[in-house]
Design an enzyme around this catalytic site. Structure first.
Site, mmCIF file in Angstrom:
data_model
loop_
_atom_site.group_PDB
_atom_site.id
_atom_site.type_symbol
_atom_site.label_atom_id
_atom_site.label_comp_id
_atom_site.label_asym_id
_atom_site.label_seq_id
_atom_site.Cartn_x
_atom_site.Cartn_y
_atom_site.Cartn_z
ATOM 1 N N LYS A 1 1.595 10.073 5.682
ATOM 2 C CA LYS A 1 1.618 9.125 6.510
ATOM 3 C C LYS A 1 2.990 7.841 5.692
ATOM 4 O O LYS A 1 2.725 6.755 5.045
ATOM 5 C CB LYS A 1 0.309 7.817 5.560
ATOM 6 C CG LYS A 1 -1.005 8.317 6.360
ATOM 7 C CD LYS A 1 -2.318 7.151 6.304
ATOM 8 C CE LYS A 1 -3.112 8.353 6.596
ATOM 9 N NZ LYS A 1 -5.026 6.755 6.192
ATOM 10 N N LYS B 1 -2.151 -1.578 -3.630
ATOM 11 C CA LYS B 1 -2.712 -0.769 -3.830
ATOM 12 C C LYS B 1 -2.125 0.690 -3.639
ATOM 13 O O LYS B 1 -1.155 1.029 -2.975
ATOM 14 C CB LYS B 1 -3.815 -0.404 -2.116
ATOM 15 C CG LYS B 1 -4.609 1.046 -2.165
ATOM 16 C CD LYS B 1 -5.502 0.440 -0.456
ATOM 17 C CE LYS B 1 -6.339 1.610 -0.163
ATOM 18 N NZ LYS B 1 -6.838 2.005 1.025
ATOM 19 N N GLU C 1 7.442 -6.804 1.392
ATOM 20 C CA GLU C 1 6.830 -6.563 2.087
ATOM 21 C C GLU C 1 5.195 -8.272 1.596
ATOM 22 O O GLU C 1 4.959 -8.453 2.806
ATOM 23 C CB GLU C 1 5.014 -5.508 1.811
ATOM 24 C CG GLU C 1 6.166 -3.948 2.464
ATOM 25 C CD GLU C 1 5.921 -3.953 3.123
ATOM 26 O OE1 GLU C 1 4.862 -4.699 4.263
ATOM 27 O OE2 GLU C 1 6.065 -2.957 4.193
ATOM 28 N N TYR D 1 -14.882 1.029 -7.073
ATOM 29 C CA TYR D 1 -16.188 1.579 -7.546
ATOM 30 C C TYR D 1 -16.977 1.802 -8.701
ATOM 31 O O TYR D 1 -18.138 1.775 -8.869
ATOM 32 C CB TYR D 1 -16.288 3.070 -6.592
ATOM 33 C CG TYR D 1 -15.238 3.078 -5.444
ATOM 34 C CD1 TYR D 1 -15.432 2.911 -4.646
ATOM 35 C CD2 TYR D 1 -14.008 3.404 -5.190
ATOM 36 C CE1 TYR D 1 -15.173 3.497 -2.546
ATOM 37 C CE2 TYR D 1 -12.594 3.628 -4.365
ATOM 38 C CZ TYR D 1 -13.395 3.937 -3.694
ATOM 39 O OH TYR D 1 -13.004 3.480 -2.139
ATOM 40 N N LYS E 1 0.867 -1.593 -0.033
ATOM 41 C CA LYS E 1 0.056 0.349 0.268
ATOM 42 C C LYS E 1 0.637 1.173 0.168
ATOM 43 O O LYS E 1 1.350 0.978 1.142
ATOM 44 C CB LYS E 1 -0.862 -0.163 1.172
ATOM 45 C CG LYS E 1 -2.245 1.136 1.595
ATOM 46 C CD LYS E 1 -2.597 1.311 2.194
ATOM 47 C CE LYS E 1 -3.503 2.045 2.576
ATOM 48 N NZ LYS E 1 -4.546 2.341 3.552
ATOM 49 N N SER F 1 -10.355 5.718 -4.480
ATOM 50 C CA SER F 1 -11.187 6.748 -5.002
ATOM 51 C C SER F 1 -10.928 7.667 -5.595
ATOM 52 O O SER F 1 -11.863 8.453 -6.968
ATOM 53 C CB SER F 1 -11.359 7.190 -3.844
ATOM 54 O OG SER F 1 -10.897 7.674 -3.019
HETATM 55 C C1 PBG Z 1 -7.053 3.620 5.500
HETATM 56 C C2 PBG Z 1 -7.471 3.759 4.062
HETATM 57 C C3 PBG Z 1 -7.664 4.106 3.001
HETATM 58 C C4 PBG Z 1 -8.451 3.789 1.939
HETATM 59 C C5 PBG Z 1 -8.896 2.702 2.495
HETATM 60 N N1 PBG Z 1 -8.758 2.559 3.448
HETATM 61 C C6 PBG Z 1 -6.922 5.677 2.898
HETATM 62 C C7 PBG Z 1 -5.804 5.840 3.380
HETATM 63 O O1 PBG Z 1 -4.600 5.199 3.354
HETATM 64 O O2 PBG Z 1 -5.904 7.391 4.234
HETATM 65 C C8 PBG Z 1 -8.709 4.218 0.635
HETATM 66 C C9 PBG Z 1 -9.343 3.783 -0.350
HETATM 67 C C10 PBG Z 1 -9.662 5.034 -1.533
HETATM 68 O O3 PBG Z 1 -8.782 6.118 -0.981
HETATM 69 O O4 PBG Z 1 -10.534 4.049 -2.333
HETATM 70 N N2 PBG Z 1 -6.860 2.734 6.264
#
Ligand code: PBG
Length: 322
Positions: free
Chosen positions: A216, A247, A232, A312, A194, A273
């Site tokens: 983050k 992701k 990972e 989505y 991620k 998203s």
């Molecule tokens: C948070 C989390 C995030 C998403 C899924 N779980 C955002 C982040 O890490 O700030 C993002 C999903 C998306 O953008 O569709 N643990």
């Protein structure tokens, strides 16, 4: 010319026959957002056609998705600010509406698979996925909280735990906690690779989960790194993950391919998203064709090696296929 590649493209029937990638509804997981209350359907400004549902309406939504042929869902809670604290205690509170919803959804739709999110950010007053101590994200102090959250979700009947927090060692710790409590059949789909991505913006709007300070980058991966995803992946495999996730998806097709080639576990990718929002925005302006663009994107994610896609676009795809 002996070889004329165009011969294999000459009609739709021939193109179907030689097509290498086939996207199916069964490959897709549809993310849904839930809020507390009754009869609520709140729009999300940066995510057209996605809503924060109260449980009563969410059950109807899941039913209609089921009729379209979708059967895999991932659920995210949008929590009121007054319920958030430093230690994300609401995440395992017995009255937590998210846990209640998991129970209800599984009761109504026992055959559908339901995945959770394990991370502190939806419940944390700091808006971080782990525990903030003296301005830093403390890895080892976060683990027991994440385990407690996962156990509460398992107790509620979740099928698949989705740790999205990126703390080191959390998959192993969650696996151990689940096994000790006899949840040997509760799966873990780990957010393995991620990345610290700009594409999560609309999701953070939906959850109001933007970090209150900092970013983050000390826990999510650096977008410049691919080889590191193998580190990972190896750890998550050893620690007991059932499925590995990459992701975001579209800017990380090379990482999807790398993990697919190097692991025997199923590979999933999260079409996030921001990837959804940008196609909507361009289509709204008339600059891109909506259906053809998202179909191409989902197909490319599958072609890169993803067996499973969280997206989505799932509902639109299911309608399109009907
Ligand atoms: C948070 C989390 C995030 C998403 C899924 N779980 C955002 C982040 O890490 O700030 C993002 C999903 C998306 O953008 O569709 N643990």
């Amino acid at each position: 010319m002996n070889q004329r590649p165009r011969r294999n493209r000459k009609t739709s029937a021939v193109r179907e026959m030689v097509a290498e990638t086939h996207l199916k509804k069964e490959d897709l997981i549809y993310p849904l957002f839930i809020i507390d209350g009754v009869n609520k359907k709140k729009s999300i400004h940066s995510m057209p056609n996605c809503y924060r549902w109260s449980l009563d309406l969410l059950l109807n939504e899941i039913e209609s998705c089921g009729k379209l042929g979708l059967s895999n869902f991932v659920l995210f809670p949008s929590v009121e600010n007054n319920l958030k604290d430093k230690k994300a205690t609401y995440s395992y509170h017995p009255k937590n509406f998210y846990l209640k919803a998991i129970k209800e959804i599984k009761k109504e739709f026992p055959d559908f698979s339901l995945m959770s999110d394990v991370a502190m950010d939806p419940y944390s007053s700091d808006g971080h996925d782990g525990l903030v101590i003296k301005g830093e994200i403390d890895n080892d102090e976060s683990i027991p909280i994440l385990c407690e959250m996962a156990l509460a979700q398992a107790n509620a009947g979740i099928d698949i735990i989705g740790p999205s927090d990126m703390m080191d060692g959390r998959v192993g710790a969650i696996r151990e906690t689940l096994d000790e409590n006899n949840f040997i059949n509760t799966s873990i789909m780990s957010y393995t690779a991620k990345y610290a991505s700009a594409f999560y913006g609309p999701f953070r709007d939906a959850l109001n989960s933007e970090p209150k300070h900092g970013d983050k980058k000390t826990y999510q991966m650096d977008p410049r790194n691919r080889t590191e995803s193998l580190v990972e992946a190896e750890l998550d495999e050893i620690e007991g993950a059932d499925i590995l996730m990459i992701k975001p998806a579209l800017s990380y097709l090379d990482v999807i391919q790398t993990l697919k080639k190097n692991s025997n576990l199923p590979i999933s990718a999260y079409n996030v998203s921001g990837e959804y929002a940008m196609i909507h925005a361009a289509a709204e302006k008339g600059w891109l064709d909506y259906d053809n663009t998202y179909l191409e994107v989902l197909t490319s994610i599958k072609r890169a090696g993803a067996d499973i896609i969280l997206t989505y676009f799932a509902k639109d795809f299911a309608k399109f296929k009907n």
